[in-house]
Design a protein around this motif. Structure first.
Motif, short mmCIF file in Angstrom:
data_model
loop_
_atom_site.label_atom_id
_atom_site.label_comp_id
_atom_site.label_asym_id
_atom_site.label_seq_id
_atom_site.Cartn_x
_atom_site.Cartn_y
_atom_site.Cartn_z
N ALA A 223 27.41 25.78 10.00
CA ALA A 223 27.75 24.51 9.37
C ALA A 223 26.69 23.46 9.74
O ALA A 223 25.82 23.71 10.57
CB ALA A 223 29.13 24.05 9.82
N GLY A 224 26.77 22.30 9.11
CA GLY A 224 25.89 21.22 9.51
C GLY A 224 26.18 20.82 10.95
O GLY A 224 27.28 21.05 11.46
N ASN A 225 25.20 20.23 11.61
CA ASN A 225 25.43 19.77 12.98
C ASN A 225 25.61 18.25 13.00
O ASN A 225 25.63 17.60 11.97
CB ASN A 225 24.30 20.22 13.92
CG ASN A 225 22.94 19.73 13.46
OD1 ASN A 225 22.82 18.80 12.66
ND2 ASN A 225 21.88 20.34 13.96
N ARG A 226 25.75 17.72 14.20
CA ARG A 226 26.02 16.28 14.31
C ARG A 226 24.86 15.44 13.80
O ARG A 226 25.07 14.38 13.20
CB ARG A 226 26.32 15.95 15.78
CG ARG A 226 26.85 14.55 15.99
CD ARG A 226 27.50 14.42 17.33
NE ARG A 226 28.05 13.10 17.55
CZ ARG A 226 28.87 12.81 18.55
NH1 ARG A 226 29.22 13.75 19.41
NH2 ARG A 226 29.32 11.58 18.70
N PHE A 227 23.64 15.92 14.03
CA PHE A 227 22.47 15.20 13.53
C PHE A 227 22.51 15.12 12.00
O PHE A 227 22.27 14.07 11.41
CB PHE A 227 21.19 15.90 13.99
CG PHE A 227 19.93 15.37 13.37
CD1 PHE A 227 19.38 14.17 13.80
CD2 PHE A 227 19.29 16.06 12.34
CE1 PHE A 227 18.22 13.67 13.22
CE2 PHE A 227 18.14 15.56 11.76
CZ PHE A 227 17.61 14.37 12.20
N ALA A 228 22.83 16.24 11.34
CA ALA A 228 22.90 16.27 9.89
C ALA A 228 24.02 15.36 9.39
O ALA A 228 23.87 14.67 8.37
CB ALA A 228 23.14 17.70 9.40
N PHE A 229 25.15 15.34 10.10
CA PHE A 229 26.26 14.47 9.70
C PHE A 229 25.88 13.00 9.80
O PHE A 229 26.13 12.21 8.88
CB PHE A 229 27.48 14.76 10.58
CG PHE A 229 28.54 13.69 10.50
CD1 PHE A 229 29.30 13.54 9.35
CD2 PHE A 229 28.76 12.83 11.58
CE1 PHE A 229 30.26 12.54 9.27
CE2 PHE A 229 29.72 11.85 11.49
CZ PHE A 229 30.48 11.70 10.34
N ASN A 230 25.27 12.61 10.93
CA ASN A 230 24.86 11.21 11.10
C ASN A 230 23.86 10.81 10.02
O ASN A 230 23.93 9.70 9.47
CB ASN A 230 24.25 11.01 12.48
CG ASN A 230 25.28 11.11 13.58
OD1 ASN A 230 26.47 10.92 13.35
ND2 ASN A 230 24.84 11.42 14.79
N GLU A 231 22.93 11.72 9.71
CA GLU A 231 21.93 11.46 8.67
C GLU A 231 22.60 11.28 7.32
O GLU A 231 22.26 10.36 6.56
CB GLU A 231 20.94 12.62 8.63
CG GLU A 231 19.78 12.43 7.67
CD GLU A 231 18.87 13.65 7.66
OE1 GLU A 231 17.67 13.50 7.97
OE2 GLU A 231 19.35 14.76 7.33
N PHE A 232 23.58 12.16 7.01
CA PHE A 232 24.27 12.09 5.72
C PHE A 232 25.09 10.80 5.61
O PHE A 232 25.07 10.11 4.58
CB PHE A 232 25.19 13.30 5.57
CG PHE A 232 25.92 13.36 4.27
CD1 PHE A 232 25.28 13.80 3.11
CD2 PHE A 232 27.26 13.00 4.18
CE1 PHE A 232 25.96 13.86 1.90
CE2 PHE A 232 27.94 13.05 2.98
CZ PHE A 232 27.29 13.49 1.84
N LEU A 233 25.80 10.44 6.68
CA LEU A 233 26.64 9.25 6.64
C LEU A 233 25.80 7.98 6.55
O LEU A 233 26.16 7.04 5.82
CB LEU A 233 27.53 9.22 7.89
CG LEU A 233 28.87 8.49 7.74
CD1 LEU A 233 29.71 9.14 6.65
CD2 LEU A 233 29.63 8.50 9.06
#
Length: 383
Positions: A223-233
């Motif tokens: 799955a996406g990681n926390r870095f990817a989530f922060n970037e997406f948000l």
């Protein structure tokens, strides 16, 4: 020819040291590198021996040319396979494509065998050992070019259906141009040098794209990681257009107990099962990530109640199936936000996190009451 080959060897050697990547993608990228290196070597022997009058040069030149055409087609079709998996992320779908590709290559190899007698693709004249194009030389170019056309069309169709795949579309377009333009120039000027320069550049582009994906992916679950989530948000929060999104934060209940009683390997399997359930239930435009530990996040524009209903149904199926030595349970919190509204992301995440833990506390309290009631029943004297 040797310069691009050196680049392929460097990419291969560097990728060999990467083990925290998608196994299926890793296998097919290795095959792509190998299938690209073989025609480069064969092309080098062709340039070296074409016109050489030595008797031994004739069979070496013939073998080199046949291997060149076979693995040139294989390398182009493995670009298609790589694009298909990179954009679609479906192992069953890509495996079906691999079967279709090898059927095409097998038929193509049979036609190259027939070329020995007929010479409709190419011939090697004797005793000067000179290469000559046949009447249907365009067919090998068309066989390889078809893979590029299919890869570009697939990426465009999927990127229209999935709004979140702009990076994948740019990657596919870049690779297609790096292969298509040099290949077309080689065909026009009757050379073979520009194609492999473009191919090595395309493989470098693919390798950097793999590294970029790995940086944004959780190594265990995919799955996406926390870095990817922060970037997406952050990207959503910078939008000026006002769209409504829902953020769902999920926490697995009892993962520590699974780790303590069944071991961490089984606990990792439970995390992977949870990630697979979330990925299967989420829509094509939803973003999913492992936020950390046993927490997952979904950012969606679909009805969150319907999404959670699908997740709960899949969890129930897994728990009732008895295929695992554990059962998966979870608590979650959910709320909506609007883009372009100067949202404080940290405050919003804390808010959703508190909703999730509120539900978890309610479940723990309910379980405690049930257990105390059971103890009272056991302690009640019999009459």
């Amino acid at each position: 020819m040797l310069g691009p080959l050196f680049i392929i060897i460097l990419v291969f050697a560097n990728y060999c040291r990467k083990h925290d990547t998608d196994i299926f993608q890793r296998k097919n990228f290795f095959l792509l590198l190998i299938f690209t290196a073989i025609p480069m070597v064969c092309g080098f022997f062709f340039l070296l021996l074409n016109g050489c009058s030595e008797p031994w040069a004739y069979p070496v030149l013939g073998v080199s040319l046949n291997l060149y055409f076979v693995f040139q087609a294989a390398s182009f079709y493995y670009v298609l396979i790589f694009i298909d998996y990179t954009v679609g992320r479906s192992v069953p779908r890509t495996r079906k494509l691999i079967i279709a590709v090898w059927v095409i290559i097998a038929v193509y190899m049979i036609s190259l065998g027939a070329n020995f007698r007929r010479g409709f693709y190419f011939t090697v004249s004797r005793p000067d050992n000179l290469y000559h194009q046949g009447r249907f030389f365009i067919i090998p170019a068309a066989v390889s070019g078809l893979a590029l056309v299919l890869g570009l069309l697939e990426a465009l169709v999927l990127s229209i259906r999935r709004r979140g795949l702009f990076r994948g579309r740019r990657f596919t377009l870049t690779v297609t141009l790096l292969l298509g333009i040099p290949g077309a120039l080689d065909l026009f000027f009757n050379t073979v040098s520009l194609l492999w320069v473009g191919f090595s550049a395309a493989l470098l582009c693919a390798y950097f794209f793999i590294i970029s994906i790995d940086l944004r992916s959780d190594a265990l679950t995919g799955a996406g990681n926390r870095f990817a989530f922060n970037e997406f948000l952050e990207k959503l929060n910078r939008q000026t257009k006002k769209d409504t999104w829902s953020l769902i934060m999920l926490d697995m209940d009892g993962l520590k107990k699974i780790n303590d009683t069944l071991g961490h390997v089984t606990g990792d399997q439970a995390l992977c099962d949870m990630a697979s359930i979330i990925a299967a239930a989420a829509g094509v435009n939803d973003f999913t990530a492992r936020y950390g530990g046993d927490e997952f996040i979904i950012v969606t524009q679909t009805d969150p109640a319907a999404l959670m209903s699908r997740i709960k149904g899949a969890m129930g199926d897994l728990n009732q199936g008895g295929t695992r030595p554990y059962k998966i349970h979870m608590s979650y919190g959910c709320d909506s936000f609007t883009t372009g509204s100067d949202l404080d992301l940290d405050d919003f995440l804390r808010h959703v996190d508190s909703l999730m833990y509120k539900q978890k506390r309610v479940k723990i309290e309910r379980r405690r009451v049930v257990e105390e009631g059971a103890e009272e029943d056991l302690c009640r004297p019999t009459t």
